[in-house]
Design an enzyme around this catalytic site. Structure first.
Site, PDB file in Angstrom:
ATOM      1  N   GLY A   1      -0.648  -6.993  -7.566  1.00  0.00           N
ATOM      2  CA  GLY A   1      -0.588  -8.246  -8.080  1.00  0.00           C
ATOM      3  C   GLY A   1       0.719  -8.892  -7.759  1.00  0.00           C
ATOM      4  O   GLY A   1       0.841 -10.312  -7.267  1.00  0.00           O
ATOM      5  N   ASP A   2       1.821  -8.133  -7.597  1.00  0.00           N
ATOM      6  CA  ASP A   2       3.158  -8.797  -7.053  1.00  0.00           C
ATOM      7  C   ASP A   2       3.232  -8.898  -5.565  1.00  0.00           C
ATOM      8  O   ASP A   2       3.859  -9.920  -5.086  1.00  0.00           O
ATOM      9  CB  ASP A   2       4.036  -7.648  -7.474  1.00  0.00           C
ATOM     10  CG  ASP A   2       4.138  -7.163  -8.733  1.00  0.00           C
ATOM     11  OD1 ASP A   2       3.923  -7.894  -9.898  1.00  0.00           O
ATOM     12  OD2 ASP A   2       4.407  -5.869  -9.018  1.00  0.00           O
TER      13      ASP A   2
END
Length: 308
Positions: free
Chosen positions: A250-251
Site C-alpha cells: 500500500g505504501d
C-alpha cells in the site's frame, strides 16, 4: 520536495518457514532485514522511481541508527530526530503458509522532541508535499495527525494521508490532496460493506464530503479505484504475479502514485504507476526496484479505465 513522515519507523525481520509449530523449535527457510515504517516505504519507492524525497520521523537506540544507515544507503535523504532513550521497533514478519506479524511498540517521544518535529514542518512551502502515513505511537497526543494536517494546511503544502480510523478522519477538515484507505479500512470507517465498486465509490464520496479531495482505494487482487475531486472515476486492474510479502504494498502504491503525478499531472498515469508499484512490492521481499515495477507497468497502464 516531497516529505514523508514515519512517526514510528522499524526494522522488519522477514522470515519464511515451510511450517510453523507454536511451542517448538522452528527453522527458517529464508531471512531478510527490511528498513520500514509506512512513510519510509513511500520514500524508498519514490527513490526507486527516480523521485526525490526526505524522510522525517523519530529514531532511537541502535535500531534507530541501523534504520538511518539503511535508508540513507538506499539513497533517501533522512532528517530523523534522534531520541535519547528507548529503541526503534523491530517487527517480525512470519511467512509459513500465511502471513503473521509481530510488531513492536517503539520508544516514547518526549514533548520537547515533538516540538522540534513541528519546527521542521513549519519550514514547509506551498510547492512541497507532505505524506502522513501509518499509526501514531501511544506517547503522542491523540490529535497528532490533526495537528500535522493543520500545519501543512497553514503552509499550503499538498497533504497525502494513508491511515485508518480516527487518524484519517481527523485530517479531513484540512482538505488533504489525497487519502488512500484500503477497502477493508474504508468499510470499517463507515460500518458499511465495500464489496462492490459501487459501494466503494459511495464510501469514497463520503470521505470527499468530509473534506478529502481525491480518494484512492486499494483493493488487493481486485485492483484499485480512484475518485478525483472533480468527480472523475478511474479503475485499475490488479498487477499479475505471485504474492511474496504484502507488507509495504500500500505504501508503494502511494509512492508510485505520487511519482506518476509529479511527472505527468495525469491521474490515469498516476493510478497506473501506483498500482504497478504496489503490485511489484507485493511480489518482492521489501520495496520493489525500478525494473520490476516497469516490467508490469505497461500491462497495468493498458487496463486503466475511466468509468465515471
Amino acid at each position: 520536495m516531497i516529505y514523508t513522515v514515519t512517526l514510528n519507523p522499524a526494522v522488519d525481520y522477514v522470515v519464511t518457514l515451510d511450517t510453523f509449530t507454536p511451542g517448538a523449535v522452528n527453522r527458517t527457510k529464508s531471512e531478510a532485514v527490511v528498513f520500514g515504517g509506512k512513510g519510509v516505504n513511500v520514500s524508498l519507492m519514490l527513490k526507486a522511481l527516480k523521485t526525490e524525497s526526505t524522510a522525517l520521523g523519530f529514531i532511537a537506540g541502535f535500531t534507530g541508527e541501523v534504520i538511518r544507515a539503511g535508508v540513507e544507503a538506499s539513497g533517501v535523504r533522512c532528517d530523523f530526530i534522534a531520541l535519547e532513550s528507548g529503541i526503534s521497533r523491530i517487527n517480525v514478519k512470519l511467512h509459513a503458509g500465511e502471513e503473521t506479524e509481530i510488531n513492536g511498540s517503539g520508544p516514547e517521544i518526549p514533548p520537547e522532541k515533538l516540538e522540534f518535529f513541528f519546527a521542521q514542518l513549519h519550514a514547509l512551502k506551498e510547492t512541497d508535499t507532505l505524506v502522513l502515513s501509518g499509526s501514531a505511537p501511544r506517547s503522542l497526543p491523540q490529535d497528532i495527525y490533526a495537528r500535522i494536517a493543520q500545519c501543512a494546511a497553514e503552509k499550503r503544502a499538498r497533504l497525502v494521508v494513508d491511515a485508518s480510523g480516527a487518524l484519517l478522519t481527523s485530517t479531513l477538515p484540512y482538505h488533504p490532496f489525497l487519502v488512500k484507505p484500503n477497502r477493508e479500512e474504508l468499510s470499517a470507517l463507515f460500518g458499511e460493506p465495500a464489496d462492490t465498486d459501487e459501494a466503494v465509490l459511495a464510501l469514497a464520496g463520503k470521505l470527499q464530503a468530509q473534506g478529502a479531495q481525491n480518494v484512492l482505494v486499494s483493493m488487493a487482487g481486485d485492483g484499485a479505484l480512484l475518485r478525483t475531486a472533480e468527480g472523475a472515476v478511474y479503475r485499475a486492474p490488479a498487477a499479475k504475479g505471485t504474492v511474496v510479502n504484502s507488507v509495504g504494498a500500500g505504501d508503494s502504491m502511494v509512492g508510485g502514485f505520487l511519482a506518476g503525478y509529479e511527472k505527468s499531472g495525469d491521474f490515469a498515469e498516476a493510478l497506473a504507476l501506483g498500482t504497478a508499484a504496489g503490485g511489484a512490492t507485493a511480489f518482492s521481499v521489501g520495496i520493489a526496484g525500478f525494473q520490476k515495477i516497469m516490467a508490469i507497468h505497461e500491462s497495468v497502464r493498458a487496463g486503466v479505465q475511466r468509468i465515471g
